[in-house]
Design a protein around this motif. Structure first.
Motif, PDB file in Angstrom:
ATOM      1  N   THR A 282       0.618  -1.279  -0.053  1.00 56.96           N
ATOM      2  CA  THR A 282       0.033   0.066  -0.190  1.00 56.96           C
ATOM      3  C   THR A 282       0.791   1.325  -0.079  1.00 56.96           C
ATOM      4  N   GLY A 283       2.032   1.296   0.333  1.00 53.60           N
ATOM      5  CA  GLY A 283       3.051   2.528   0.553  1.00 53.60           C
ATOM      6  C   GLY A 283       2.562   3.352   1.652  1.00 53.60           C
ATOM      7  N   ILE A 284       1.960   2.734   2.804  1.00 56.34           N
ATOM      8  CA  ILE A 284       1.445   3.418   3.829  1.00 56.34           C
ATOM      9  C   ILE A 284       1.900   2.833   5.217  1.00 56.34           C
ATOM     10  N   ASP A 285       2.428   3.599   5.953  1.00 53.87           N
ATOM     11  CA  ASP A 285       3.064   3.061   7.357  1.00 53.87           C
ATOM     12  C   ASP A 285       2.147   2.741   8.377  1.00 53.87           C
ATOM     13  N   LEU A 286       2.193   1.739   8.932  1.00 58.35           N
ATOM     14  CA  LEU A 286       1.298   1.013  10.160  1.00 58.35           C
ATOM     15  C   LEU A 286       1.712   1.224  11.310  1.00 58.35           C
ATOM     16  N   ARG A 305      -3.847   5.902   1.498  1.00 53.19           N
ATOM     17  CA  ARG A 305      -4.331   5.690   2.860  1.00 53.19           C
ATOM     18  C   ARG A 305      -5.737   5.114   3.020  1.00 53.19           C
ATOM     19  N   GLU A 306      -6.639   5.504   2.117  1.00 52.61           N
ATOM     20  CA  GLU A 306      -7.961   4.988   1.925  1.00 52.61           C
ATOM     21  C   GLU A 306      -7.928   3.533   1.580  1.00 52.61           C
ATOM     22  N   VAL A 307      -7.049   3.232   0.424  1.00 52.03           N
ATOM     23  CA  VAL A 307      -7.190   1.828  -0.061  1.00 52.03           C
ATOM     24  C   VAL A 307      -6.406   1.043   1.136  1.00 52.03           C
ATOM     25  N   ILE A 321      -4.922 -13.636   7.710  1.00 55.25           N
ATOM     26  CA  ILE A 321      -4.035 -12.530   7.556  1.00 55.25           C
ATOM     27  C   ILE A 321      -2.527 -13.148   7.340  1.00 55.25           C
ATOM     28  N   HIS A 322      -2.150 -13.244   5.984  1.00 57.41           N
ATOM     29  CA  HIS A 322      -1.013 -13.732   5.605  1.00 57.41           C
ATOM     30  C   HIS A 322      -0.498 -12.960   4.444  1.00 57.41           C
ATOM     31  N   PRO A 323       0.762 -12.900   4.167  1.00 54.35           N
ATOM     32  CA  PRO A 323       1.384 -11.914   3.052  1.00 54.35           C
ATOM     33  C   PRO A 323       0.798 -12.453   1.794  1.00 54.35           C
ATOM     34  N   GLY A 324       0.374 -13.594   1.522  1.00 56.88           N
ATOM     35  CA  GLY A 324      -0.185 -13.888   0.131  1.00 56.88           C
ATOM     36  C   GLY A 324      -1.787 -13.366   0.153  1.00 56.88           C
ATOM     37  N   ARG A 325      -2.411 -13.311   1.197  1.00 59.72           N
ATOM     38  CA  ARG A 325      -3.697 -13.017   1.372  1.00 59.72           C
ATOM     39  C   ARG A 325      -3.771 -11.472   1.466  1.00 59.72           C
ATOM     40  N   VAL A 326      -2.671 -10.823   1.963  1.00 59.84           N
ATOM     41  CA  VAL A 326      -2.362  -9.209   1.982  1.00 59.84           C
ATOM     42  C   VAL A 326      -2.556  -8.774   0.639  1.00 59.84           C
ATOM     43  N   GLU A 327      -1.683  -9.339  -0.274  1.00 60.59           N
ATOM     44  CA  GLU A 327      -1.568  -8.871  -1.666  1.00 60.59           C
ATOM     45  C   GLU A 327      -2.893  -8.979  -2.317  1.00 60.59           C
ATOM     46  N   GLU A 328      -3.398 -10.187  -2.181  1.00 59.66           N
ATOM     47  CA  GLU A 328      -4.945 -10.209  -2.825  1.00 59.66           C
ATOM     48  C   GLU A 328      -5.634  -9.413  -2.548  1.00 59.66           C
ATOM     49  N   THR A 329      -5.923  -9.045  -1.262  1.00 55.81           N
ATOM     50  CA  THR A 329      -6.723  -8.169  -0.526  1.00 55.81           C
ATOM     51  C   THR A 329      -6.610  -6.824  -0.923  1.00 55.81           C
TER      52      THR A 329
END
Length: 562
Positions: A282-286, A305-307, A321-329
């Motif tokens: 996303t390019g956003i800091d958590l 930030r909205e995305v 929640i895992h890296p593969g699922r994160v990219e897909e979401t």
């Protein structure tokens, strides 16, 4: 001076070469003397051996004479032996003398050859120096001739300059006389002295200059006031979300609520894999801190930030929640957000009554909904500018639809990616041109900050609508302390000028009204005073938009009827 020095240097070099040759000859003589000494030493050695042989012979003879007769060698044998020894000593002496003589000759010959070779080298070097000296002498003679020619030329020029200077001096001597005669003639004709005429001319020039300055200032102000709505020059910074105070914190972070604190661990993942994958996608800091049941998303780009917010909420709701699922979401969130952008852009076009807009431009219009400038939402600002353009075009009898279209699209460059170089006006105009907008709309977009000339009345209307929408009360956020300080500064600057009785900052600090003393400030001085106060405000204050300076000079005539 230079030529004589060069000759002296050359002579010194030649003398040094001769001295070196003499020294070499002295060395050769000393070597010959050494060889003679060696030869003499060898001869002395041979003579000593011969004397020793003669001594031995005499001893042998004496021994033979005094020896008793008997068995043993005879006298003749001893004598023969002695003579043999003497002869052998003589042969050895002669051989040594010959060897010494040969060695001395060889040494003398070698030294002579070395001396001759050294002398030949010295002669060659001397010849080379002589050749160089001749060349230098020739060069010096040529330079001397050139210097003589230059001296003669300079002498001729000096003579001409002296003649010209004499003529100029003669003319200068005549100028005061001619000026005095002309001055007397003018005074006789005018009936005034030069000082009186000068004073009258200066006084008349001052009066005319003051009137002219006041008239010009008033004319310029009238022209500016007539064109105020068309030529607003307020430059709005496009560096959005960079204010470093509380406002930046409010506009650059998004808080995502969590059902419980256990979800934080799943968002972080094993060794931080999940949070790193989400930030990379996303390019956003958590920011996951001690805030209960909340995660903070930080980033200057509100769209990203909205995305990220949409993707994180989807992941929390799904629970996986895992890296593969994160990219897909994140990809699904981007696709869904693209639909929301399109819907927001279509809604803006519908409300403004603008049709036939390219889909890519519609997306940019929708992205304005997630942009702000000084606290003003840019999507709402685009709609306001569109409505204002349409109303002003209707009052002027122009095409309302074209005016609304220009006002709606004038800020689309603010949401184009930062890789495009240039101001948002020029970037937006280029994008609109590539996607089929008319030259009228393209010029209105490009010129609404006067970066290119305005070619149509619609460009002036777009600029005016942009300024009105940004300057209306409540449109943009301003801190109360800054606002109050600006009002105080306006009144302080105005009251600092002589002749000012009172001053009032009105219209939310966009105008200052100044009351002056009637006896000290005239009509022309009032014009100059307003200009001076405006210039002082420009130099000492920083403010958005423009500030109107109004100088009020009141004349009252009072009489009582009895």
């Amino acid at each position: 001076m230079g030529a004589s020095a060069a000759v002296v240097v050359s002579i010194v070099i030649a003398v040094a070469a001769i001295v070196a040759a003499v020294a070499q000859a002295g060395k050769a003589r000393r070597a010959a003397q050494v060889a003679e000494a060696r030869l003499s030493e060898q001869g002395e050695r041979a003579r000593a051996e011969a004397a020793e042989a003669r001594r031995l012979l005499e001893e042998a003879r004496l021994a033979a004479t005094s020896a008793p007769s008997g068995p043993g060698p005879s006298l003749a044998q001893a004598t023969g032996e002695a003579e043999r020894l003497v002869e052998e000593a003589r042969r050895r002496a002669r051989a040594l003398e010959k060897e010494a003589a040969i060695a001395a000759k060889e040494e003398a010959l070698r030294l002579r050859q070395e001396q001759e070779a050294a002398l030949a080298g010295d002669r060659k070097e001397l010849q080379e120096w002589e050749r160089r000296l001749r060349q230098r002498e020739e060069s010096i003679e040529k330079r001397a001739e050139q210097a003589e020619r230059r001296d003669a030329d300079l002498d001729r020029r000096l003579e001409r300059l002296a003649e010209r200077e004499a003529r100029l001096k003669e003319g200068e001597d005549r100028i005061p006389k001619l000026e005095a005669e002309a001055r007397r003639a003018l005074e006789e004709r005018a009936g005034l002295t030069a000082e009186e005429a000068r004073r009258q001319v200066i006084e008349a020039a001052e009066v005319d200059a003051r009137k002219d300055v006041a008239q010009r200032i008033r004319k310029v102000e009238d022209e500016v006031q007539e064109r105020a709505e068309k030529t607003a020059k307020n430059i709005i910074s496009t560096a959005i979300q960079r204010y470093a105070g509380d406002y930046a914190c409010e506009k650059t972070v998004t808080v995502v609520p969590l059902p419980n604190d256990e979800v934080k661990g799943r968002i972080i993942g094993r060794e931080g894999r999940n949070i790193r994958a989400l930030e990379a996608a996303t390019g956003i800091d958590l920011i996951i801190d001690d805030t209960p049941e909340a995660v903070i998303l930080s980033g200057y780009n509100p769209v990203r930030r909205e995305v990220a917010r949409m993707a994180l909420e989807a992941l929390i709701a799904d629970g996986r929640i895992h890296p593969g699922r994160v990219e897909e979401t994140v990809k699904k969130a981007e696709a869904e957000f693209g639909k929301r952008l399109k819907e927001a852009g279509e809604q803006a076009c519908y409300e403004a009554g603008v049709h036939g807009v390219h889909p890519e431009i519609v997306k940019l219009l929708g992205a304005l909904k997630w942009r702000t400038s000084y606290g003003q939402n840019q999507w709402q600002h685009a709609l306001e500018a569109s409505f204002l353009c349409g109303m002003m075009a209707g009052e002027l009898g122009l095409n309302v639809k074209k005016a609304k279209r220009a006002g709606l699209l004038h800020d689309i460059g603010k949401v184009i990616d930062q890789t495009a170089e240039g101001s948002h006006a020029l970037i937006g105009a280029e994008f609109a041109k590539r996607h089929g907008e008319s030259p009228l709309v393209v010029n209105a977009i490009a010129s609404h900050h006067e970066e290119v000339p305005q070619e149509t009345i619609y460009a002036a209307l777009t600029q005016a609508a942009d300024a009105i929408s940004g300057a209306r009360p409540g449109a943009r956020r301003e801190m109360v302390d800054t606002y109050l300080k600006r009002l105080d500064d306006l009144e302080r600057i105005s009251n600092s000028f002589p002749g000012v009785e009172r001053s009032f900052a009105v219209q939310a600090g966009r105008e200052v009204r100044i009351l002056v003393e009637n006896g000290q400030i005239g009509d022309h001085e009032a014009v100059v005073l307003s200009r001076d106060i405006a210039r002082r405000i420009e130099e000492e204050m920083s403010y958005p938009g423009q500030i109107k300076v109004t100088v009020i000079r009141e004349t009252r005539a009072i009489e009582y009827a009895r």
